[in-house]
Every structure is written in C-alpha cells, then in structure tokens.
Design a protein around this motif. Structure first.
Motif, PDB file in Angstrom:
ATOM      1  N   ASN A  61       0.863  -1.203  -0.045  1.00  0.00           N
ATOM      2  CA  ASN A  61      -0.135   0.093  -0.007  1.00  0.00           C
ATOM      3  C   ASN A  61       0.959   1.270  -0.235  1.00  0.00           C
ATOM      4  O   ASN A  61       1.927   1.229   0.007  1.00  0.00           O
ATOM      5  CB  ASN A  61      -1.208   0.122   1.275  1.00  0.00           C
ATOM      6  CG  ASN A  61      -0.384  -0.022   2.617  1.00  0.00           C
ATOM      7  OD1 ASN A  61       0.639   0.484   2.688  1.00  0.00           O
ATOM      8  ND2 ASN A  61      -0.734  -0.716   3.478  1.00  0.00           N
ATOM      9  N   GLU A  62       0.161   2.351  -0.136  1.00  0.00           N
ATOM     10  CA  GLU A  62       0.914   3.710  -0.098  1.00  0.00           C
ATOM     11  C   GLU A  62       1.804   3.913   0.774  1.00  0.00           C
ATOM     12  O   GLU A  62       3.136   4.302   0.922  1.00  0.00           O
ATOM     13  CB  GLU A  62       0.079   4.844  -0.191  1.00  0.00           C
ATOM     14  CG  GLU A  62       0.681   6.038  -0.410  1.00  0.00           C
ATOM     15  CD  GLU A  62      -0.378   7.575  -0.487  1.00  0.00           C
ATOM     16  OE1 GLU A  62      -1.724   7.263  -1.033  1.00  0.00           O
ATOM     17  OE2 GLU A  62       0.080   8.376  -0.466  1.00  0.00           O
ATOM     18  N   THR A  63       1.494   3.364   2.224  1.00  0.00           N
ATOM     19  CA  THR A  63       2.270   3.672   3.538  1.00  0.00           C
ATOM     20  C   THR A  63       3.314   3.062   3.313  1.00  0.00           C
ATOM     21  O   THR A  63       4.458   3.214   3.665  1.00  0.00           O
ATOM     22  CB  THR A  63       1.354   3.231   4.747  1.00  0.00           C
ATOM     23  OG1 THR A  63       0.137   4.012   4.851  1.00  0.00           O
ATOM     24  CG2 THR A  63       2.258   3.381   6.111  1.00  0.00           C
ATOM     25  N   GLU A  64       3.283   1.510   2.870  1.00  0.00           N
ATOM     26  CA  GLU A  64       4.541   0.633   2.686  1.00  0.00           C
ATOM     27  C   GLU A  64       5.471   0.907   1.881  1.00  0.00           C
ATOM     28  O   GLU A  64       6.792   0.933   1.905  1.00  0.00           O
ATOM     29  CB  GLU A  64       4.070  -0.828   2.334  1.00  0.00           C
ATOM     30  CG  GLU A  64       3.276  -1.551   3.622  1.00  0.00           C
ATOM     31  CD  GLU A  64       2.710  -2.691   3.260  1.00  0.00           C
ATOM     32  OE1 GLU A  64       2.232  -3.403   4.222  1.00  0.00           O
ATOM     33  OE2 GLU A  64       2.318  -2.873   2.163  1.00  0.00           O
ATOM     34  N   VAL A  65       5.066   1.535   0.495  1.00  0.00           N
ATOM     35  CA  VAL A  65       5.944   2.094  -0.523  1.00  0.00           C
ATOM     36  C   VAL A  65       6.606   3.320   0.023  1.00  0.00           C
ATOM     37  O   VAL A  65       7.725   3.393  -0.070  1.00  0.00           O
ATOM     38  CB  VAL A  65       4.890   2.461  -1.624  1.00  0.00           C
ATOM     39  CG1 VAL A  65       5.903   3.191  -2.721  1.00  0.00           C
ATOM     40  CG2 VAL A  65       4.551   1.123  -2.328  1.00  0.00           C
ATOM     41  N   GLN A  66       5.920   4.289   0.726  1.00  0.00           N
ATOM     42  CA  GLN A  66       6.805   5.492   1.239  1.00  0.00           C
ATOM     43  C   GLN A  66       7.704   5.156   2.244  1.00  0.00           C
ATOM     44  O   GLN A  66       8.808   5.464   2.259  1.00  0.00           O
ATOM     45  CB  GLN A  66       5.587   6.225   1.996  1.00  0.00           C
ATOM     46  CG  GLN A  66       6.249   7.774   2.558  1.00  0.00           C
ATOM     47  CD  GLN A  66       5.319   8.812   2.752  1.00  0.00           C
ATOM     48  OE1 GLN A  66       4.100   8.624   2.375  1.00  0.00           O
ATOM     49  NE2 GLN A  66       5.952   9.788   3.189  1.00  0.00           N
ATOM     50  N   ALA A  67       7.213   4.067   3.120  1.00  0.00           N
ATOM     51  CA  ALA A  67       8.274   3.659   4.064  1.00  0.00           C
ATOM     52  C   ALA A  67       9.581   2.893   3.353  1.00  0.00           C
ATOM     53  O   ALA A  67      10.734   3.358   4.021  1.00  0.00           O
ATOM     54  CB  ALA A  67       7.624   2.716   5.041  1.00  0.00           C
ATOM     55  N   ALA A  68       9.417   2.252   2.459  1.00  0.00           N
ATOM     56  CA  ALA A  68      10.386   1.843   1.537  1.00  0.00           C
ATOM     57  C   ALA A  68      11.201   2.837   1.022  1.00  0.00           C
ATOM     58  O   ALA A  68      12.514   2.677   0.872  1.00  0.00           O
ATOM     59  CB  ALA A  68       9.976   0.776   0.677  1.00  0.00           C
ATOM     60  N   VAL A  69      10.773   3.873   0.471  1.00  0.00           N
ATOM     61  CA  VAL A  69      11.435   4.874  -0.240  1.00  0.00           C
ATOM     62  C   VAL A  69      12.052   5.697   1.009  1.00  0.00           C
ATOM     63  O   VAL A  69      13.309   5.748   0.648  1.00  0.00           O
ATOM     64  CB  VAL A  69      10.428   5.795  -0.901  1.00  0.00           C
ATOM     65  CG1 VAL A  69      11.190   7.434  -1.203  1.00  0.00           C
ATOM     66  CG2 VAL A  69       9.780   5.369  -2.092  1.00  0.00           C
ATOM     67  N   ASP A  70      11.756   6.060   2.057  1.00  0.00           N
ATOM     68  CA  ASP A  70      12.312   6.619   3.321  1.00  0.00           C
ATOM     69  C   ASP A  70      13.454   5.697   3.663  1.00  0.00           C
ATOM     70  O   ASP A  70      14.419   6.505   4.179  1.00  0.00           O
ATOM     71  CB  ASP A  70      11.024   6.844   4.198  1.00  0.00           C
ATOM     72  CG  ASP A  70      10.008   8.022   4.160  1.00  0.00           C
ATOM     73  OD1 ASP A  70      10.332   8.620   3.151  1.00  0.00           O
ATOM     74  OD2 ASP A  70       9.129   7.837   4.738  1.00  0.00           O
ATOM     75  N   ALA A  71      13.368   4.452   3.675  1.00  0.00           N
ATOM     76  CA  ALA A  71      14.428   3.512   4.055  1.00  0.00           C
ATOM     77  C   ALA A  71      15.610   3.490   3.232  1.00  0.00           C
ATOM     78  O   ALA A  71      16.488   2.659   3.390  1.00  0.00           O
ATOM     79  CB  ALA A  71      13.835   2.218   4.663  1.00  0.00           C
ATOM     80  N   GLY A  72      15.371   3.880   1.806  1.00  0.00           N
ATOM     81  CA  GLY A  72      16.149   3.651   0.978  1.00  0.00           C
ATOM     82  C   GLY A  72      16.060   2.333   0.200  1.00  0.00           C
ATOM     83  O   GLY A  72      17.060   2.013  -0.659  1.00  0.00           O
ATOM     84  N   ILE A  73      14.908   1.458   0.671  1.00  0.00           N
ATOM     85  CA  ILE A  73      14.728   0.286  -0.250  1.00  0.00           C
ATOM     86  C   ILE A  73      14.581   0.690  -1.738  1.00  0.00           C
ATOM     87  O   ILE A  73      14.942  -0.304  -2.540  1.00  0.00           O
ATOM     88  CB  ILE A  73      13.969  -0.459   0.507  1.00  0.00           C
ATOM     89  CG1 ILE A  73      14.232  -0.838   1.977  1.00  0.00           C
ATOM     90  CG2 ILE A  73      13.658  -2.013  -0.261  1.00  0.00           C
ATOM     91  CD1 ILE A  73      13.192  -1.589   2.673  1.00  0.00           C
ATOM     92  N   LEU A  74      13.460   1.430  -1.891  1.00  0.00           N
ATOM     93  CA  LEU A  74      13.340   1.981  -3.047  1.00  0.00           C
ATOM     94  C   LEU A  74      13.841   3.307  -3.684  1.00  0.00           C
ATOM     95  O   LEU A  74      13.486   4.196  -2.497  1.00  0.00           O
ATOM     96  CB  LEU A  74      11.779   1.950  -3.318  1.00  0.00           C
ATOM     97  CG  LEU A  74      11.125   0.534  -3.345  1.00  0.00           C
ATOM     98  CD1 LEU A  74       9.463   0.798  -3.437  1.00  0.00           C
ATOM     99  CD2 LEU A  74      11.388  -0.433  -4.432  1.00  0.00           C
ATOM    100  N   PRO A  75      14.294   3.420  -4.724  1.00  0.00           N
ATOM    101  CA  PRO A  75      14.697   4.964  -4.978  1.00  0.00           C
ATOM    102  C   PRO A  75      13.298   5.753  -5.131  1.00  0.00           C
ATOM    103  O   PRO A  75      12.197   5.366  -5.459  1.00  0.00           O
ATOM    104  CB  PRO A  75      15.364   4.787  -6.434  1.00  0.00           C
ATOM    105  CG  PRO A  75      14.803   3.508  -7.008  1.00  0.00           C
ATOM    106  CD  PRO A  75      14.612   2.571  -5.776  1.00  0.00           C
ATOM    107  N   SER A  76      13.674   6.985  -4.595  1.00  0.00           N
ATOM    108  CA  SER A  76      12.501   8.048  -4.579  1.00  0.00           C
ATOM    109  C   SER A  76      12.048   8.565  -5.986  1.00  0.00           C
ATOM    110  O   SER A  76      13.030   8.373  -6.796  1.00  0.00           O
ATOM    111  CB  SER A  76      12.660   9.080  -3.520  1.00  0.00           C
ATOM    112  OG  SER A  76      13.600   9.527  -3.717  1.00  0.00           O
TER     113      SER A  76
END
Ligand SMILES: [Ca+2]
Ligand SMILES: [Ca+2]
Length: 76
Positions: A61-76
């Motif tokens: 979900n949006e929260t999980e994607v945002q957390a992954a971006v914030d954690a550097g797992i996914l590029p923003s």
C-alpha cells in the motif's frame, strides 16, 4: 511570490513518494503487486517485496511504499 514558490516546492517534495506508488500501480487498484514492483524495478526479488510488505497482505500500500522509499529500499 517567493513564499508561493517555497510552498509549492515543499508540497512537491511530500507528494513524490505518492507519485512513485502511482507510477508502479499500473492497474490502478491502489496497491502495488509483486508483478508491478518488478515491472518498475526488475532487480526486485521476493525478499525485497516481503521486506516492504510489512503487514504481509501480499500487496504494497501507499504507506509501505513510502516507508520503503524513506528507508532507501526503493529509489524515490
Ligand atoms: Ca496494482
Ligand atoms: Ca502490505
């Protein structure tokens, strides 16, 4: 005028993770599936997906994607 531009820049910065989610959610159901994640990030593995899917419901979900971006797992 300067204040308006600054506000716009801040709004843009906060909106960016949502854009990342919407760019990945190609079927528009509001969640990112494993297939959608791999379409956007071919290097993503099942382990990557599981690390992002913190509530383990099988979609991001949006929260999980945002957390992954914030954690550097996914590029923003
Ligand atoms: Ca989707
Ligand atoms: Ca999830």
């Amino acid at each position: 005028m300067k204040t308006i531009l600054t506000t716009a820049a801040i709004t843009l910065a906060f909106a960016a993770p949502t854009w990342a989610q919407m760019a990945m959610d190609t079927d528009g159901d509001g969640n990112v599936s494993m297939e959608e994640l791999q379409a956007a990030y071919p290097d993503a593995t099942a382990d990557t997906f599981a690390a992002i899917d913190t509530d383990a419901d099988g979609v991001l979900n949006e929260t999980e994607v945002q957390a992954a971006v914030d954690a550097g797992i996914l590029p923003s």
